[in-house]
Design an enzyme around this catalytic site. Structure first.
Site, short mmCIF file in Angstrom:
data_model
loop_
_atom_site.label_atom_id
_atom_site.label_comp_id
_atom_site.label_asym_id
_atom_site.label_seq_id
_atom_site.Cartn_x
_atom_site.Cartn_y
_atom_site.Cartn_z
N SER A 95 -85.97 -6.17 -8.77
CA SER A 95 -84.99 -6.39 -7.70
C SER A 95 -84.10 -5.18 -7.46
O SER A 95 -82.93 -5.33 -7.14
CB SER A 95 -84.14 -7.61 -8.04
OG SER A 95 -83.45 -7.39 -9.26
N ALA A 150 -86.15 -0.78 -3.97
CA ALA A 150 -87.51 -0.81 -3.41
C ALA A 150 -88.00 -2.25 -3.26
O ALA A 150 -88.53 -2.63 -2.20
CB ALA A 150 -88.46 0.00 -4.29
N GLN A 203 -74.81 6.01 -8.70
CA GLN A 203 -73.47 6.45 -8.29
C GLN A 203 -73.56 7.39 -7.09
O GLN A 203 -72.87 7.23 -6.10
CB GLN A 203 -72.78 7.17 -9.46
CG GLN A 203 -72.50 6.28 -10.64
CD GLN A 203 -71.85 7.03 -11.79
OE1 GLN A 203 -71.76 8.25 -11.78
NE2 GLN A 203 -71.40 6.31 -12.80
N GLY A 205 -75.99 8.61 -4.40
CA GLY A 205 -76.24 8.10 -3.06
C GLY A 205 -77.65 8.36 -2.58
O GLY A 205 -78.58 8.42 -3.37
N GLU A 252 -74.94 17.52 -4.41
CA GLU A 252 -75.33 17.38 -5.82
C GLU A 252 -76.21 18.55 -6.22
O GLU A 252 -76.60 19.36 -5.37
CB GLU A 252 -76.04 16.03 -6.04
CG GLU A 252 -75.09 14.86 -5.84
CD GLU A 252 -75.75 13.51 -6.00
OE1 GLU A 252 -76.72 13.40 -6.75
OE2 GLU A 252 -75.28 12.57 -5.35
N ASP A 308 -91.66 -1.90 -17.75
CA ASP A 308 -92.59 -3.04 -17.78
C ASP A 308 -93.75 -2.89 -16.79
O ASP A 308 -94.91 -3.11 -17.14
CB ASP A 308 -91.84 -4.35 -17.48
CG ASP A 308 -90.66 -4.56 -18.43
OD1 ASP A 308 -90.73 -4.09 -19.58
OD2 ASP A 308 -89.68 -5.19 -18.01
N HIS A 328 -80.34 13.40 -17.39
CA HIS A 328 -79.15 13.71 -16.59
C HIS A 328 -78.23 14.56 -17.46
O HIS A 328 -77.98 14.21 -18.62
CB HIS A 328 -78.44 12.43 -16.15
CG HIS A 328 -77.47 12.66 -15.04
ND1 HIS A 328 -76.29 13.35 -15.22
CD2 HIS A 328 -77.50 12.31 -13.73
CE1 HIS A 328 -75.63 13.41 -14.07
NE2 HIS A 328 -76.36 12.78 -13.15
N ARG A 366 -81.12 19.96 -12.07
CA ARG A 366 -80.82 19.23 -13.31
C ARG A 366 -81.53 19.74 -14.55
O ARG A 366 -80.97 19.71 -15.64
CB ARG A 366 -81.25 17.78 -13.13
CG ARG A 366 -80.15 16.98 -12.63
CD ARG A 366 -80.50 15.56 -12.54
NE ARG A 366 -79.55 15.06 -11.57
CZ ARG A 366 -79.58 13.87 -11.06
NH1 ARG A 366 -80.52 13.03 -11.41
NH2 ARG A 366 -78.67 13.49 -10.19
N HIS A 401 -82.71 9.77 -17.95
CA HIS A 401 -82.16 9.24 -16.70
C HIS A 401 -83.23 8.74 -15.74
O HIS A 401 -83.05 7.70 -15.11
CB HIS A 401 -81.35 10.36 -16.05
CG HIS A 401 -80.63 9.97 -14.79
ND1 HIS A 401 -79.70 8.97 -14.75
CD2 HIS A 401 -80.72 10.46 -13.52
CE1 HIS A 401 -79.22 8.86 -13.52
NE2 HIS A 401 -79.83 9.74 -12.74
N GLU A 446 -89.04 3.66 -8.69
CA GLU A 446 -89.18 4.56 -9.84
C GLU A 446 -90.47 4.34 -10.62
O GLU A 446 -91.00 5.27 -11.24
CB GLU A 446 -87.96 4.40 -10.78
CG GLU A 446 -87.93 5.45 -11.88
CD GLU A 446 -86.64 5.46 -12.68
OE1 GLU A 446 -85.66 4.83 -12.26
OE2 GLU A 446 -86.63 6.10 -13.74
N ARG A 485 -86.97 15.68 -10.39
CA ARG A 485 -86.51 15.05 -9.14
C ARG A 485 -85.21 15.68 -8.64
O ARG A 485 -84.26 15.89 -9.42
CB ARG A 485 -86.27 13.56 -9.41
CG ARG A 485 -85.70 12.80 -8.24
CD ARG A 485 -85.44 11.37 -8.65
NE ARG A 485 -84.44 11.32 -9.69
CZ ARG A 485 -83.16 11.02 -9.49
NH1 ARG A 485 -82.73 10.74 -8.27
NH2 ARG A 485 -82.30 11.00 -10.48
N SER A 501 -84.12 9.49 -5.04
CA SER A 501 -84.87 8.32 -5.50
C SER A 501 -84.58 7.05 -4.71
O SER A 501 -85.50 6.28 -4.44
CB SER A 501 -84.64 8.08 -6.99
OG SER A 501 -83.28 8.22 -7.28
N LEU A 502 -83.32 6.82 -4.33
CA LEU A 502 -83.07 5.65 -3.48
C LEU A 502 -83.83 5.83 -2.17
O LEU A 502 -84.41 4.89 -1.61
CB LEU A 502 -81.57 5.47 -3.22
CG LEU A 502 -80.69 5.10 -4.42
CD1 LEU A 502 -79.22 5.05 -4.02
CD2 LEU A 502 -81.10 3.78 -5.05
C1 SIN Z 1 -75.72 11.06 -10.02
O1 SIN Z 1 -74.87 10.48 -9.37
O2 SIN Z 1 -75.52 12.11 -10.64
C2 SIN Z 1 -77.09 10.46 -10.09
C3 SIN Z 1 -77.78 10.64 -8.81
C4 SIN Z 1 -79.25 10.64 -9.05
O3 SIN Z 1 -79.69 10.51 -10.18
O4 SIN Z 1 -79.98 10.83 -8.08
#
Ligand code: SIN
Length: 531
Positions: free
Chosen positions: A13, A16, A48, A50, A115, A216, A237, A283, A344, A368, A379, A384-385
């Site tokens: 849930s 995606a 967090q 976006g 970011e 899973d 992360h 990252r 992460h 994911e 990534r 990812s969202l």
């Molecule tokens: C973050 O807010 O640093 C995470 C964002 C992400 O992993 O895409």
């Protein structure tokens, strides 16, 4: 319960799964959405940062977002997947706004965050609780559809598959699902099965992921014979809060996007020694730099300094993080935040085509759990969202009215418990769980070596044997199902890492410190051997 046939069984849930459900439900077809805790427990809910997307055409272009994604991915992103996500982003962000997602605005329109690895401000966000706002809106939308049935506290145990006599290929027919309250396993049969089970962070001792992230869907798909790829690329992360009670609370990269600077205990900066983008480097570079500096100094953490910004600004832009840090006695307007890297995101996953369909027909993987080729070896933040939305929609387009006349639902078998009994040795489960997470962190973490990977391989082989004996002897529990899954995922990560004899993105090997494009500018595919 006797079997009930649905058009679509969605497992998970996060963004995606919910977005798929909403898109497919418009067709009137029936959907069963199962989730192993509540609808609110997912990696997406905790996001967090976006959604990265080109939303201000006066400063940004598709090509720039594509280039940043390719650069972060260290040479092995799939260009078609990158273009698909980047080019659909603005339309989907607008669709979310129409659904009611309350993104942060300023006087010029959407406020865009920045970011690591992004050359522009392009992250649409809702303060620093974007996932929370997004999931709230999607859950409200899902609940409006009478043809979506929701079951919480159910964990999928294994997929139901069969062989198609005509083509000899495999196809999916649903899943066996454990009701965590009653302990009963039921079969749920469906024309299409959609894995939206999220990531695998719980394979590691320290992770930013919630407890549900036990891989899973990935483990089930692999056991059923689906292709899996690039499991060596686990993203760490760089900045989770370092505090004994913080349980890996994430300190968003968006803080560095607002000028946050990484420092050592002495107050000295160090990122200028690693990358020209300094604290806002991709990252993989930042996490490796922090790891190297911590090893050099022997310190337990490094520090993120936000004190150049006013308390008012910090409380307004990062209310959740500000509050959380304060609850541990850290006022980030006054003192630097102690941070460490944590597992992460899983850049690899179950291999899918552009519609999100796996190598098993009628089995989809989105979000994911999937490997679309978007992320490559690392990534790009907040992609990812976006990927979850794009492939949630693509999969729904493919799955609508998608049924083949070879699909034989009468063949499915009941779940058999054989001679299983109730276990009185649950300590075996908790011990194995702890052991895996610890050796994965120590041997298959941010920096790897041949020796450490061989040790990890020996350990996982032993633990897998113990789990298998246990699994077939006792009634299954949710903990046992999850343990079996993290063991499978750990083995996939180790095997993939052993096979890649170079350093690239988040796979860093002391024995092979450089990239080797001649031999390894490619994906790592794994399929379970047929026994
Ligand atoms: C973050 O807010 O640093 C995470 C964002 C992400 O992993 O895409």
């Amino acid at each position: 319960m006797d079997k009930k046939i649905y058009d679509h069984l969605v497992i998970g849930s996060g963004v995606a799964g919910l977005f798929f459900a909403i898109n497919i439900a418009k067709s009137g077809e029936s959907v069963l959405l199962v989730t192993k805790r509540s609808l609110w427990d997912s990696n997406s809910f905790n996001a967090q940062g976006g959604i990265a997307s080109v939303l201000n055409s006066s400063i940004d272009t598709y090509q720039s977002h594509i280039d940043d994604t390719l650069n972060a991915g260290a040479g092995i992103c799939h260009l078609d997947a990158v273009k698909l996500c980047v080019e659909n982003g603005p339309r989907l962000v607008n669709e979310l706004i129409n659904l009611g997602v309350d993104f942060t605005h300023n006087e010029n329109g959407l406020h865009l965050g920045k970011e690591g690895g992004h050359s522009q401000r392009r992250v649409a966000h809702a303060g620093d609780i974007t996932g929370n706002e997004l999931i709230k809106t999607l859950v409200e939308a899902v609940k409006k559809y009478k043809n979506i049935e929701i079951l919480e506290d159910r964990i999928a145990v294994d997929l139901i598959t069969s062989h198609c006599k005509q083509s000899k290929g495999k196809y999916a027919m649903g899943a066996y699902i454990l009701d965590k309250k009653t302990g009963i396993v039921n079969r749920y049969v469906a024309k299409n099965t959609i894995l939206a089970t999220g990531g695998t962070g719980k394979v590691y001792l320290y992770t930013s992921n919630p407890d549900v992230a036990t891989g899973d869907g990935l483990a089930m798909a692999y056991r059923s014979g689906a292709d899996v790829a690039n499991m060596e690329f686990i993203q760490f992360h760089p900045t989770s809060l370092y505090h004994p009670q913080a349980k890996s609370f994430l300190i968003s990269e968006a803080l560095r996007g607002e000028g946050g600077v990484l420092k050592l205990k002495s107050g000295k900066t160090f990122m200028e020694n690693y990358h020209k983008m300094k604290s806002l480097a991709p990252r993989d570079i930042v996490a490796q730099a922090i790891d190297a500096e911590m090893k050099k100094s022997g310190d337990d953490c490094v520090y993120l300094d936000m004190t150049h910004l006013s308390k008012e600004f910090l409380m307004d832009r990062f209310p959740n993080i500000y509050e959380k840090a304060l609850s541990f006695g850290i006022d980030m307007a006054i003192t630097s935040i102690p941070v460490v890297p944590a597992a992460h995101y899983t850049c690899g996953g179950v291999v899918v085509d552009k519609n999100g369909e796996t190598s098993i027909k009628h089995l989809f993987a989105i979000g994911e759990v999937a490997f679309t080729g978007l992320h490559g070896a690392n990534r790009l933040a907040s992609n990812s969202l976006l990927e979850g939305l794009v492939y949630g929609e693509m999969a729904a387009k493919k799955a609508v009215n998608y049924f083949d006349d070879y699909q034989e639902f009468d063949d499915t078998r009941h779940w058999e418990t054989g001679n299983a009994t109730t276990s009185e040795e649950a300590v075996l489960v908790s011990h194995a769980w702890d052991e895996i997470r610890r050796f994965m962190w120590n041997y298959v973490g941010i920096v790897r070596s041949n020796k450490r990977l061989r040790r990890a391989k020996n350990r996982i082989t032993m633990v897998q044997n113990e789990i298998n004996q246990y699994y077939w002897k006792y009634f299954i529990t949710s903990d046992l199902v999850e343990l079996r899954n993290i063991a499978t995922v750990a083995e996939l990560i180790i095997d993939s890492a052993i096979s890649r004899k170079e350093s690239r993105g988040f796979h860093v090997m002391v024995d092979y410190p450089n990239k080797n494009d001649n031999s390894f500018k490619r994906d790592t595919y794994i399929r379970r051997p047929i026994i």
